[in-house]
Design a protein around this motif. Structure first.
Motif, mmCIF file in Angstrom:
data_model
loop_
_atom_site.group_PDB
_atom_site.id
_atom_site.type_symbol
_atom_site.label_atom_id
_atom_site.label_comp_id
_atom_site.label_asym_id
_atom_site.label_seq_id
_atom_site.Cartn_x
_atom_site.Cartn_y
_atom_site.Cartn_z
ATOM 1 N N HIS A 191 5.592 1.331 -1.946
ATOM 2 C CA HIS A 191 6.543 1.664 -0.978
ATOM 3 C C HIS A 191 6.003 1.611 0.224
ATOM 4 N N GLU A 192 4.801 1.934 0.646
ATOM 5 C CA GLU A 192 3.994 1.683 1.668
ATOM 6 C C GLU A 192 2.899 0.709 1.541
ATOM 7 N N GLN A 193 2.697 -0.152 2.537
ATOM 8 C CA GLN A 193 1.664 -1.179 2.538
ATOM 9 C C GLN A 193 0.620 -0.680 3.404
ATOM 10 N N LEU A 194 0.501 0.330 3.829
ATOM 11 C CA LEU A 194 -0.787 0.787 4.836
ATOM 12 C C LEU A 194 -1.831 1.344 3.922
ATOM 13 N N ALA A 195 -2.934 0.954 4.328
ATOM 14 C CA ALA A 195 -4.228 1.071 3.737
ATOM 15 C C ALA A 195 -4.869 2.344 4.551
ATOM 16 N N ALA A 196 -4.330 2.805 5.425
ATOM 17 C CA ALA A 196 -5.023 3.815 5.996
ATOM 18 C C ALA A 196 -4.162 4.603 7.006
ATOM 19 N N ALA A 197 -2.923 5.180 6.378
ATOM 20 C CA ALA A 197 -1.910 5.920 7.347
ATOM 21 C C ALA A 197 -2.446 7.063 7.936
ATOM 22 N N PRO A 198 -3.227 8.030 7.493
ATOM 23 C CA PRO A 198 -3.505 9.272 8.225
ATOM 24 C C PRO A 198 -4.589 8.955 9.581
#
Length: 366
Positions: free
Chosen positions: A145-152
Motif C-alpha cells: 500500500h505504501e512505497q516508502l522505505a523509511a517512513a518513520p
C-alpha cells in the motif's frame, strides 16, 4: 507508595522505557503495513494511537535528557558533538542498508538498472539533509500500500530542530533562569491552543503543525529537568493527570493534558526504586536502531509475504529489528559516541572550552 524523586546520574530506567516506546511504534506500523491502511492503528486513549503517544514520549524524554546534556556540559561544541554522533553515524549506515540490501530485494527492476538509477543515489543527500526522508526507491514495494522505505525518519527532522533550538537558546543566555526553560513549554502550548481556537492550525503547513506538537512535548521534558528538585511523582498524581486528560477530551488543550499525563507517568516509572529490576538499566540502548530499521523490514516482509497479518508481521520483525539495532549500537553508535570529545575539539576550531561546569553552577537563580 513512597513518592518518586528525580535522581542525577544514570540510576533510571530511560533505556528500557525507550526500547518499549520503539516497540510500540513497531506495533502500530505493523498494523498500517499489514492492513494496507495508513489510518490503521491501536487507538488506546480517545483518538491517540500507540505510535503518536510513543513518539511524544520520545520527545518528552529528549527534552529532559538533552536539556540536561546542554546545561551540564555548558559547552556548545561538546553538546553539538554528542548530538551529531548520536544521530548521524547510525543513520548513515541505515541509509546504506536500505539502499543496498532492502532496495534490491524489493524492486522489480533488474539489479543493474536499480543500482544505476539516479533516484537511488540522491537518497543519501535527501535523507541526511532531511529534505525528504521517505526513501522512495525505484520499482520498490509496488504491491504494498505504501512505497516508502523509511517512513518513520520524518520525526528526526524535528528532533534535530529541537537540538538546534536548545543550542540557540543556550547561546543567547536564555537558559540561565529556570523560568526561561518553563517558557519553552508554555509558549508552544499557548500557540497550540490559540491556533486551534482560531482555526489557524488547519491552515498551517504540516511542518508548523508538527513543530507545535513536538515543541510542547520537548519543552515539557526540559521544564521537568529544570524544576526536578521541586518535583515528586506518585501513582495518585498519575491518576489525577489521567483524569485531567479525560476532562479535557473535548477541549483543544487536550494535547497539553495528554503530554502532562505522559510525562508524569514517564518520570514515575523512569525513577521508581525497584532494585529487583535494576538489571534492566544495563540493557543496550537499541531504541534508536529499532526505530529507524523496523519500517523497511516490515515493508520487505509484507512485500514477500502479503498474506501476513499485523500480529505475524510484528512477531517476525520486532526481534529482527532488535537484533539489527543491537548490532548497530555496539558496532556503530557506541563507538561513535566514544569519539565525541575528540570530535568536539574539531568543532571548537582552536577555541578553548567553556568554563561552565554543571547545571547547579549554570543556574544562579530560579
Amino acid at each position: 507508595m513512597t513518592p518518586v524523586r528525580i535522581r542525577d546520574g544514570h540510576d533510571n530506567f530511560f533505556t528500557p522505557l525507550r526500547i518499549m516506546m520503539a516497540l510500540l511504534v513497531v506495533t502500530e506500523h505493523a498494523m498500517i503495513v499489514g492492513l494496507r491502511d495508513v489510518t490503521a492503528g491501536a487507538y488506546i486513549f480517545f483518538d491517540y494511537g500507540l505510535s503518536y503517544l510513543a513518539v511524544n514520549l520520545f520527545f518528552i524524554t529528549s527534552g529532559f535528557l538533552v536539556t540536561k546534556s546542554m546545561t551540564y556540559r555548558g559547552d556548545l561544541p561538546e553538546y553539538g558533538s554528542a548530538r551529531i554522533l548520536r544521530i548521524y553515524p547510525a543513520l548513515i549506515v541505515h541509509v546504506a542498508f536500505v539502499l543496498l540490501l532492502i532496495g534490491p530485494l524489493a524492486t522489480t527492476l533488474p539489479i543493474w538498472d536499480y543500482l544505476t538509477h539516479p533516484d537511488v543515489w540522491k537518497q543519501p543527500f535527501l535523507v541526511l539533509s532531511f529534505i525528504n526522508s521517505d526513501m522512495v526507491l525505484p520499482g520498490a514495494f509496488l504491491t504494498n500500500h505504501e512505497q516508502l522505505a523509511a517512513a518513520p525518519l520524518w520525526t528526526l527532522r524535528y528532533e534535530l530542530l529541537a537540538y538546534f533550538a536548545t543550542a540557540l537558546i543556550f547561546s543567547l543566555g536564555l537558559m540561565r533562569r529556570k523560568w526561561m526553560i518553563l517558557a519553552q513549554f508554555i509558549l508552544p502550548s499557548l500557540a497550540w491552543v490559540i491556533a486551534k481556537e482560531t482555526g489557524l492550525y488547519d491552515n498551517l503547513p504540516g511542518t508548523a503543525q508538527n513543530a507545535l506538537r513536538f515543541g510542547i512535548a520537548y519543552g515539557l521534558g526540559a521544564t521537568i529537568f529544570a524544576y526536578r528538585e521541586r518535583l515528586n511523582f506518585h501513582v495518585f498524581g498519575f491518576v489525577c493527570m489521567s483524569l485531567l486528560a479525560v476532562l479535557c477530551s473535548q477541549l483543544h488543550a487536550m494535547e497539553i493534558a495528554v503530554n502532562l499525563m505522559l510525562a508524569y507517568g514517564l518520570m514515575l516509572v523512569a525513577f521508581v526504586k525497584t532494585p529487583r529490576f535494576n538489571r534492566l538499566q544495563e540493557l543496550s540502548d537499541v531504541s534508536y536502531g529499532i526505530y529507524i530499521y523496523h519500517w523497511g523490514l516490515l515493508q520487505l516482509a509484507f512485500y514477500w509475504w502479503p498474506q501476513l497479518n499485523p500480529i505475524a508481521l510484528f512477531i517476525l520483525i520486532a526481534p529482527l529489528s532488535y537484533a539489527i539495532a543491537y548490532a548497530s549500537w555496539h558496532i556503530v553508535e557506541k563507538p561513535a559516541l566514544k569519539a565525541k570529545k575528540q570530535f568536539a575539539k574539531h568543532l571548537r576550531f582552536g577555541r578553548k572550552p567553556s568554563s561552565l561546569e554543571g547545571a547547579k553552577s549554570y543556574w544562579t537563580k530560579p
